[in-house]
Write an enzyme that holds these catalytic residues in place. Sequence first.
Site, PDB file in Angstrom:
ATOM      1  N   CYS A 297      -0.929  -3.143  -1.789  1.00  0.00           N
ATOM      2  CA  CYS A 297      -2.183  -2.384  -1.847  1.00  0.00           C
ATOM      3  C   CYS A 297      -1.824  -0.910  -2.029  1.00  0.00           C
ATOM      4  O   CYS A 297      -1.204  -0.303  -1.144  1.00  0.00           O
ATOM      5  CB  CYS A 297      -2.979  -2.587  -0.561  1.00  0.00           C
ATOM      6  SG  CYS A 297      -4.485  -1.597  -0.463  1.00  0.00           S
TER       7      CYS A 297
ATOM      8  N   GLU B  53     -12.132  -7.155  -5.916  1.00  0.00           N
ATOM      9  CA  GLU B  53     -10.853  -7.474  -5.281  1.00  0.00           C
ATOM     10  C   GLU B  53     -10.863  -8.876  -4.686  1.00  0.00           C
ATOM     11  O   GLU B  53     -11.748  -9.231  -3.907  1.00  0.00           O
ATOM     12  CB  GLU B  53     -10.533  -6.464  -4.178  1.00  0.00           C
ATOM     13  CG  GLU B  53     -10.064  -5.117  -4.699  1.00  0.00           C
ATOM     14  CD  GLU B  53      -9.344  -4.309  -3.641  1.00  0.00           C
ATOM     15  OE1 GLU B  53      -8.354  -4.830  -3.055  1.00  0.00           O
ATOM     16  OE2 GLU B  53      -9.760  -3.172  -3.374  1.00  0.00           O
TER      17      GLU B  53
ATOM     18  N   CYS C 109      -9.458   0.792  -5.769  1.00  0.00           N
ATOM     19  CA  CYS C 109      -8.307  -0.107  -5.651  1.00  0.00           C
ATOM     20  C   CYS C 109      -7.116   0.591  -6.293  1.00  0.00           C
ATOM     21  O   CYS C 109      -7.124   0.850  -7.500  1.00  0.00           O
ATOM     22  CB  CYS C 109      -8.592  -1.435  -6.342  1.00  0.00           C
ATOM     23  SG  CYS C 109      -7.164  -2.553  -6.386  1.00  0.00           S
TER      24      CYS C 109
END
Length: 265
Positions: A80, A194, A204
């Site tokens: 991430c 997502e 994101c």
Amino acid sequence: IYIFVCMKNQFFKYQGTGNDFVMIDNRQNDFDIKNSKHIAHLCDRKFGIGADGLIILEDDLTSDFKMIYFNSDGCESTMCGNGGRCVVHFAKYLGIIDNDASFSAIDGFHRAKIKDDKIHLSMHNVSDIQYSKDAVFLDTGSPHHVEIRTNLDLLNVKDLGYQIRFGELYGALGANVNFVEKINASTFKVRTYERGVEDETLSCGTGVTAVAIAMHHNKTTSSTNLDILTLGGALQVSFDVDNGIYNDIWLIGPAVQVYKGSIKW
């Protein structure tokens, strides 16, 4: 049905351009990272703290610290980018680092630096870029589908993203889905669905990185320093490219500690 152990534990809430995370210092190894129901509960916006994901910071033998990332469904996930930027800010807050860092994540080692109130996060090289119909697919630490759309503000990202994420194109694992609109030669707007969150998020980081590389690779832009606008704010992505390999990739943007607290579990 599951039972929480009745104890208080400190947590921190972070956000990076609206992509929000529960952050936990687990250097004492007192948080059960295998309890996915517990993690999902903490990320629940009605019954828990509420977040797109949960990040665990632990000690690491070969770098400054280790980052473990879980989606809001409680499952450990791939890299991430916004979470990586936030955990660097957290590590500085804890006194683990100063303005430079290296840390380990599920996709390997990352470098980071803090400069002018922004977190600069190195991303891994990208060479395998695939095309299918009107879309580009690439992995920037997490798998991403990227496609250009017009009238992005009017798009039903949740429904369209769901169809692509669970469609036949990417199989059982699916992919994150990014819809992109060109603003000018070096600026793009993006909205992202997502996986694991199973909804649109405000930003994101790996998706923004994928968009920047995809737009350069398909010759929509010649710039190697791009501004990417998300619903949660602006990010920058810079990179070099050599013989089709994208390298020296940096994801740049703010990371904010929103609040801290304690919760029983």
